[in-house]
Design an enzyme around this catalytic site. Structure first.
Site, PDB file in Angstrom:
ATOM      1  N   ASP A  39      53.376  41.967  42.317  1.00 40.29           N
ATOM      2  CA  ASP A  39      51.750  41.902  42.878  1.00 40.29           C
ATOM      3  C   ASP A  39      51.958  42.865  43.979  1.00 40.29           C
ATOM      4  O   ASP A  39      53.106  43.604  44.582  1.00 40.29           O
ATOM      5  CB  ASP A  39      52.304  40.857  43.636  1.00 40.29           C
ATOM      6  CG  ASP A  39      50.957  39.784  44.819  1.00 40.29           C
ATOM      7  OD1 ASP A  39      50.632  38.914  43.756  1.00 40.29           O
ATOM      8  OD2 ASP A  39      50.165  40.431  45.630  1.00 40.29           O
ATOM      9  N   ASP A  61      51.023  48.140  42.716  1.00 37.93           N
ATOM     10  CA  ASP A  61      48.820  47.865  42.107  1.00 37.93           C
ATOM     11  C   ASP A  61      48.457  48.241  41.123  1.00 37.93           C
ATOM     12  O   ASP A  61      48.528  49.270  40.383  1.00 37.93           O
ATOM     13  CB  ASP A  61      48.653  49.153  43.790  1.00 37.93           C
ATOM     14  CG  ASP A  61      47.031  49.137  43.752  1.00 37.93           C
ATOM     15  OD1 ASP A  61      46.447  48.900  42.803  1.00 37.93           O
ATOM     16  OD2 ASP A  61      46.503  49.457  44.545  1.00 37.93           O
ATOM     17  N   VAL A  62      47.976  46.787  40.493  1.00 39.82           N
ATOM     18  CA  VAL A  62      47.521  47.414  39.322  1.00 39.82           C
ATOM     19  C   VAL A  62      46.059  48.560  39.067  1.00 39.82           C
ATOM     20  O   VAL A  62      46.289  49.088  37.774  1.00 39.82           O
ATOM     21  CB  VAL A  62      46.919  45.888  38.230  1.00 39.82           C
ATOM     22  CG1 VAL A  62      47.920  44.912  38.485  1.00 39.82           C
ATOM     23  CG2 VAL A  62      45.634  45.338  39.404  1.00 39.82           C
ATOM     24  N   TYR A 149      31.882  39.788  40.518  1.00 37.90           N
ATOM     25  CA  TYR A 149      32.929  39.480  39.820  1.00 37.90           C
ATOM     26  C   TYR A 149      32.460  38.854  38.629  1.00 37.90           C
ATOM     27  O   TYR A 149      33.316  38.404  37.399  1.00 37.90           O
ATOM     28  CB  TYR A 149      33.211  37.425  40.728  1.00 37.90           C
ATOM     29  CG  TYR A 149      34.470  36.062  40.406  1.00 37.90           C
ATOM     30  CD1 TYR A 149      35.931  37.116  40.163  1.00 37.90           C
ATOM     31  CD2 TYR A 149      34.600  35.512  39.598  1.00 37.90           C
ATOM     32  CE1 TYR A 149      36.805  36.618  40.100  1.00 37.90           C
ATOM     33  CE2 TYR A 149      35.412  34.868  39.487  1.00 37.90           C
ATOM     34  CZ  TYR A 149      36.608  35.465  39.285  1.00 37.90           C
ATOM     35  OH  TYR A 149      37.633  34.083  39.217  1.00 37.90           O
ATOM     36  N   LYS A 153      35.017  39.511  34.921  1.00 40.86           N
ATOM     37  CA  LYS A 153      34.899  38.175  33.485  1.00 40.86           C
ATOM     38  C   LYS A 153      34.522  38.534  32.833  1.00 40.86           C
ATOM     39  O   LYS A 153      35.099  38.651  32.064  1.00 40.86           O
ATOM     40  CB  LYS A 153      34.747  37.300  34.835  1.00 40.86           C
ATOM     41  CG  LYS A 153      36.070  37.367  35.996  1.00 40.86           C
ATOM     42  CD  LYS A 153      37.691  37.221  35.115  1.00 40.86           C
ATOM     43  CE  LYS A 153      38.091  37.829  37.021  1.00 40.86           C
ATOM     44  NZ  LYS A 153      39.187  37.604  36.860  1.00 40.86           N
ATOM     45  N   THR A 184      43.965  27.530  44.679  1.00 34.77           N
ATOM     46  CA  THR A 184      44.691  28.867  45.204  1.00 34.77           C
ATOM     47  C   THR A 184      43.981  29.320  46.561  1.00 34.77           C
ATOM     48  O   THR A 184      42.891  29.318  46.782  1.00 34.77           O
ATOM     49  CB  THR A 184      44.569  29.775  44.212  1.00 34.77           C
ATOM     50  OG1 THR A 184      43.354  30.543  43.705  1.00 34.77           O
ATOM     51  CG2 THR A 184      44.885  28.911  42.569  1.00 34.77           C
TER      52      THR A 184
HETATM   53  N1  LIG Z   1      41.685  30.365  41.806  1.00 32.76           N
HETATM   54  C1  LIG Z   1      40.346  30.294  41.206  1.00 32.76           C
HETATM   55  O1  LIG Z   1      39.441  29.258  41.313  1.00 32.76           O
HETATM   56  C2  LIG Z   1      40.144  31.228  39.951  1.00 32.76           C
HETATM   57  C3  LIG Z   1      39.061  30.534  38.969  1.00 32.76           C
HETATM   58  C4  LIG Z   1      39.484  31.743  37.809  1.00 32.76           C
HETATM   59  C5  LIG Z   1      40.023  33.048  37.730  1.00 32.76           C
HETATM   60  N2  LIG Z   1      40.863  32.617  38.873  1.00 32.76           N
HETATM   61  C6  LIG Z   1      41.677  33.945  38.286  1.00 32.76           C
HETATM   62  O2  LIG Z   1      42.836  34.182  38.644  1.00 32.76           O
HETATM   63  C7  LIG Z   1      43.649  34.749  38.782  1.00 32.76           C
HETATM   64  C8  LIG Z   1      44.621  34.719  39.695  1.00 32.76           C
HETATM   65  O3  LIG Z   1      43.817  34.347  41.244  1.00 32.76           O
HETATM   66  P1  LIG Z   1      44.138  33.507  41.754  1.00 32.76           P
HETATM   67  O4  LIG Z   1      43.309  32.451  42.032  1.00 32.76           O
HETATM   68  O5  LIG Z   1      45.908  33.290  41.444  1.00 32.76           O
HETATM   69  O6  LIG Z   1      44.033  34.245  43.602  1.00 32.76           O
HETATM   70  P2  LIG Z   1      45.066  34.487  44.672  1.00 32.76           P
HETATM   71  O7  LIG Z   1      44.603  35.272  45.752  1.00 32.76           O
HETATM   72  O8  LIG Z   1      45.800  33.146  44.668  1.00 32.76           O
HETATM   73  O9  LIG Z   1      46.086  35.355  44.031  1.00 32.76           O
HETATM   74  C9  LIG Z   1      46.347  36.394  43.667  1.00 32.76           C
HETATM   75  C10 LIG Z   1      46.961  37.751  43.905  1.00 32.76           C
HETATM   76  O10 LIG Z   1      46.534  39.055  43.082  1.00 32.76           O
HETATM   77  C11 LIG Z   1      46.822  39.712  43.936  1.00 32.76           C
HETATM   78  N3  LIG Z   1      46.514  41.307  44.306  1.00 32.76           N
HETATM   79  C12 LIG Z   1      45.070  41.212  44.341  1.00 32.76           C
HETATM   80  N4  LIG Z   1      45.151  42.402  43.759  1.00 32.76           N
HETATM   81  C13 LIG Z   1      45.752  43.952  43.313  1.00 32.76           C
HETATM   82  C14 LIG Z   1      45.909  44.462  42.961  1.00 32.76           C
HETATM   83  N5  LIG Z   1      45.240  45.440  42.970  1.00 32.76           N
HETATM   84  N6  LIG Z   1      46.766  44.747  42.473  1.00 32.76           N
HETATM   85  C15 LIG Z   1      48.408  43.628  42.463  1.00 32.76           C
HETATM   86  N7  LIG Z   1      48.155  42.392  42.559  1.00 32.76           N
HETATM   87  C16 LIG Z   1      46.889  42.125  43.623  1.00 32.76           C
HETATM   88  C17 LIG Z   1      47.039  39.883  45.529  1.00 32.76           C
HETATM   89  O11 LIG Z   1      48.286  40.138  46.048  1.00 32.76           O
HETATM   90  C18 LIG Z   1      47.403  37.581  45.181  1.00 32.76           C
HETATM   91  O12 LIG Z   1      48.865  37.971  44.884  1.00 32.76           O
HETATM   92  C19 LIG Z   1      42.521  36.898  39.005  1.00 32.76           C
HETATM   93  O13 LIG Z   1      41.981  37.042  38.544  1.00 32.76           O
HETATM   94  C20 LIG Z   1      41.164  35.324  39.669  1.00 32.76           C
HETATM   95  O14 LIG Z   1      39.976  36.019  39.416  1.00 32.76           O
HETATM   96  C21 LIG Z   1      40.846  31.925  39.447  1.00 32.76           C
END
Ligand SMILES: NC(=O)c1ccc[n+]([C@@H]2O[C@H](COP(=O)([O-])OP(=O)(O)OC[C@H]3O[C@@H](n4cnc5c(N)ncnc54)[C@H](O)[C@@H]3O)[C@@H](O)[C@H]2O)c1
Length: 267
Positions: A39, A61-62, A149, A153, A184
């Protein structure tokens, strides 16, 4: 998740310090995988890994292609790669800066590309592997006020399905995950102006989806080498409706934008 389903396999998860990524790490550990939880927030990744057997963590960092390559090489290319890290901006596109546009493209799109560029050729050479890209229902349904977004996506859905068709003959699987709102911390991030990102994710629903339930569904899809995980059922129905009548769906999206603007004006 069945115990030992992923036994002997290495799984690298990006954005594993929180939310869906952390739930994937937990489910993978139950499945017997050796988890590498990464992360941007290295401490959060370390906390998730500390609770799991046979897990490691790294700050990653991705958006840094070299760093992604190094982590992939450090584990001699994972058997399973979860490109999960993501961010959101929810609000009027007029309020979005070019810097924010670039940031979301860098994390949500280039971040996934960096994972694929680092691991996919190695998987092809090895003749096995599986890449999971976490997109969103927003990758299938163009909802306004989430425009940046939605842009990233949709790209991930296209990238994943195209890559899957190339990868199959090499013994490499690709799965794209398209969930609606999941419970989340992201729901409370990324609000721009008076628009509330949580409301945009929920799209009028009362409750977000359970994160551990989603992680279990994702791992079942990986085990079965399914192309897509689209969840919940209401999201699958909306997606089907959108494919049959895209302009009607867009009219509904326009109404939703109007409702969100009215709510924002009352705040
Ligand atoms: N939670 C939802 O409702 C939802 C719905 C659809 C898709 N998603 C997708 O699921 C994935 C995970 O999201 P989540 O809900 O767990 O969110 P979250 O915010 O809980 O977790 C995201 C994590 O990504 C990390 N992150 C951010 N930028 C980064 C970078 N540059 N390099 C590495 N890590 C980085 C953050 O530190 C965090 O720990 C995302 O791609 C999000 O778009 C989430």
């Amino acid at each position: 998740m069945d115990k030992n389903k992923f036994s002997g396999r290495t799984a690298l998860v990006t954005g594993g310090g929180s939310g869906i990524g952390a739930a994937l790490c937990r489910a993978l550990a139950v499945g017997g995988a050796q988890v590498v939880c990464t992360d941007l927030d290295g401490d959060a990744a370390a906390r998730v890994a500390a609770d799991l057997p046979d897990a490691r963590s790294a700050r990653l960092d991705v958006t840094d292609a070299d760093a992604v390559q190094r982590v992939v090489d450090d584990v001699d290319c994972p058997d399973l790669l979860f490109n999960n890290a993501g961010i959101v901006f929810g609000g009027e596109t007029t309020d979005l800066t070019l810097g924010q546009w670039n940031q979301i493209i860098d994390v949500n799109l280039r971040g996934v590309v960096h994972g694929i560029a680092a691991a996919y050729p190695r998987m092809v050479a090895r003749g096995s592997g599986h890449i999971v890209n976490v997109a969103s229902l927003a990758g299938l349904l163009p909802s306004g006020l989430l425009t940046s977004y939605v842009t990233t996506k949709h790209a991930i859905v296209g990238l994943s399905l195209a890559l899957r068709s190339e990868a199959a003959a090499h013994g490499v699987g690709v799965t794209v995950v398209c969930p609606g709102a999941v419970d989340t911390p992201i729901l409370d991030k990324g609000s721009v102006g008076r628009i509330v990102a949580r409301d945009l994710f929920l799209q009028g629903k009362q409750r977000p989806y359970d994160v551990d339930r989603l992680a279990a569904e994702v791992l079942r899809a990986v085990a079965a080498d399914r192309a897509m995980v689209v969840t919940p059922r209401s999201g699958r129905l909306a997606w089907r409706f959108g494919r049959a009548a895209p302009l009607l769906l867009n009219r509904a999206a326009t109404r939703f934008v109007g409702q969100q603007r009215a709510r924002a004006a009352e705040r």
